[in-house]
Design a protein around this motif. Structure first.
Motif, short mmCIF file in Angstrom:
data_model
loop_
_atom_site.label_atom_id
_atom_site.label_comp_id
_atom_site.label_asym_id
_atom_site.label_seq_id
_atom_site.Cartn_x
_atom_site.Cartn_y
_atom_site.Cartn_z
N ALA A 221 0.83 -1.20 0.00
CA ALA A 221 0.00 0.00 0.00
C ALA A 221 0.87 1.25 0.00
O ALA A 221 1.87 1.32 0.71
CB ALA A 221 -0.92 0.00 1.22
N THR A 222 0.48 2.25 -0.79
CA THR A 222 1.22 3.50 -0.84
C THR A 222 0.57 4.58 0.02
O THR A 222 1.19 5.61 0.29
CB THR A 222 1.33 4.01 -2.28
N ALA A 223 -0.68 4.38 0.43
CA ALA A 223 -1.38 5.35 1.28
C ALA A 223 -2.61 4.68 1.86
O ALA A 223 -3.10 3.68 1.33
CB ALA A 223 -1.78 6.59 0.48
N ALA A 224 -3.10 5.25 2.95
CA ALA A 224 -4.36 4.80 3.55
C ALA A 224 -5.35 5.95 3.48
O ALA A 224 -4.99 7.11 3.69
CB ALA A 224 -4.14 4.38 5.01
N LEU A 225 -6.60 5.63 3.17
CA LEU A 225 -7.63 6.65 3.07
C LEU A 225 -8.16 6.99 4.46
O LEU A 225 -8.59 6.10 5.20
CB LEU A 225 -8.78 6.18 2.18
N GLY A 226 -8.12 8.27 4.79
CA GLY A 226 -8.69 8.74 6.04
C GLY A 226 -10.13 9.17 5.86
O GLY A 226 -10.78 8.80 4.88
N PRO A 227 -10.66 9.98 6.77
CA PRO A 227 -12.06 10.40 6.68
C PRO A 227 -12.33 11.30 5.49
O PRO A 227 -11.43 12.01 5.01
CB PRO A 227 -12.30 11.12 8.01
N TYR A 228 -13.57 11.28 5.06
CA TYR A 228 -14.07 12.11 3.96
C TYR A 228 -15.21 12.97 4.49
O TYR A 228 -16.02 12.49 5.29
CB TYR A 228 -14.54 11.21 2.82
#
Length: 404
Positions: A221-228
């Motif tokens: 993984a290159t990034a994790a999605l946080g809140p939107y």
């Protein structure tokens, strides 16, 4: 690292842009816009060939290029093929474009009004469908999961990332390809009242994936999605994402965001500037042109370039302006089942009950939209740490998860 239940990560990035073929290159172009003659238009035939694309519009071909790049970057398609190596019903598609096939739709309507439907070409007529971009990406790669097309104005790109992640988090699919694409032509230029050199002609794509399925196939993984968040104004959106006045490491601003003086809002009226002046600002449209429905996906790609630099220990960690290029964090290889080497997930005994807290200063804030239109969307993109502390046993997969 082992991720928490339901955490969604980015395992692939693809770009079809003139002069920027990696997230780091896009970030560098954004930090230091190139002066002089414009780069040559992106050659779609060089990536996907000409066969079978004669009657596809430019936006569809650009989307196909970016999607292929992202799927290969995520190790879901081999370098010499086009079919995914995982079951097709485990992959969904979400595309965003406000203007992609506008020329086809307008020219078709004009032909019917001036003559009759008999004069329409049966080969080009399917391009008038609003979901043609998402559909062709799915058909080309055998992706049989949910298929969505968003045409939602200035926030459309970030909305697409959110809905792709929502499909994954809900267990509808294990992973989704999210695409943002726009192009320019005479019809688009006339509608927007802007010349071609001010408008985007390109595409970006992400593969968003349930962290546990990425771990299972040995993907990195290159990034994790946080809140939107989606709010009526920019300040409210920023406050909802970063409560307590926390400052992110970098801010990818809305398109051509013009910040007023201290103590004033973006429109010059009284109001607080949403973030401290010390937080670096990046506007990707300064490098690639006004991006409309593709903006949010392009911002995520550039933010992944920033996170890669921060992870490499460069001055990007503090968000300092233009920096030297850092190493790319490419995905690891591995089959659909069975962990492989080179993964960003550790060999811990199970998954964490939730994401490991990440300081705000190591997160990228992404916003798009227009205060005057009462529509602003925001997303936090986070790094994926290499290691974390031992966890309780892994949580079971959702009951709705694909069984194959």
């Amino acid at each position: 690292m082992t991720q928490g239940p339901g955490e969604v990560v980015v395992t692939g990035v693809g770009l079809a842009l003139p002069g920027a073929d990696t997230p780091d290159a896009l970030l560098r172009r954004t930090a230091c816009p190139v002066t002089g003659p414009a780069a040559e238009p992106f050659d779609t035939a060089a990536r996907i060939g000409r066969r079978g694309h004669r009657y596809k519009d430019r936006a569809t071909r650009l989307a196909l290029c970016a999607a292929l790049d992202a799927l290969r970057n995520a190790r879901l398609i081999p370098s010499d093929g086009e079919e995914v190596t995982v079951p097709g019903d485990t992959v969904g598609v979400v595309a965003s474009s406000n203007l992609g096939n506008l020329d086809t739709a307008c020219l078709t309507a004009a032909a019917i009004a001036e003559r009759s439907a008999v004069d329409l070409s049966p080969m080009s007529l399917p391009n008038a469908s609003s979901n043609v971009i998402a559909s062709w990406v799915a058909i080309r790669h055998g992706l049989r999961g949910p298929n969505l097309m968003l045409c939602n104005g200035a926030t459309s790109g970030l909305d697409a990332v959110h809905w792709g992640a929502a499909l994954v988090a809900a267990g509808r699919v294990r992973r989704a390809v999210v695409i943002g694409v726009e192009t320019h032509n005479a019809v688009v230029e006339d509608l927007l009242g802007r010349p071609a050199d001010e408008l985007l002609d390109g595409a970006a794509a992400l593969v968003v994936e349930d962290a546990r399925w990425a771990e299972a196939r040995g993907a990195r993984a290159t990034a994790a999605l946080g809140p939107y968040e989606r709010r009526a104004g920019l300040s409210g959106c920023v406050e909802a994402l970063l409560p307590g006045g926390a400052a992110p490491g970098v801010w990818f601003t809305p398109e051509r965001y013009a910040e007023g003086p201290a103590g004033a809002g973006a429109d010059g009226t009284a109001g607080a500037v949403p973030l401290p002046r010390s937080v670096p600002r990046y506007d990707v449209t300064s490098a690639v042109g006004r991006a409309s429905g593709a903006l949010g996906v392009l911002q995520c790609a550039a933010a992944i370039g920033w996170l890669a630099r921060a992870g490499a220990g460069t001055d990007a960690e503090t968000g300092a302006g233009p920096q030297a290029a850092g190493p790319e964090a490419g995905p690891g290889a591995g089959p659909e089942a069975g962990a492989g080497s080179g993964t960003a997930f550790g060999a811990g005994p199970g998954a964490a009950p939730g994401p490991v807290p990440v300081p705000a200063s190591r997160q990228a804030l992404i916003t798009s939209g227009d205060d005057t239109a009462d529509a602003v969307a925001g997303l936090l993109l986070r790094p994926t740490p290499d290691r974390c502390h031992p966890h309780p046993p892994r949580a079971p997969l959702p009951a709705m998860e694909c069984s194959r």
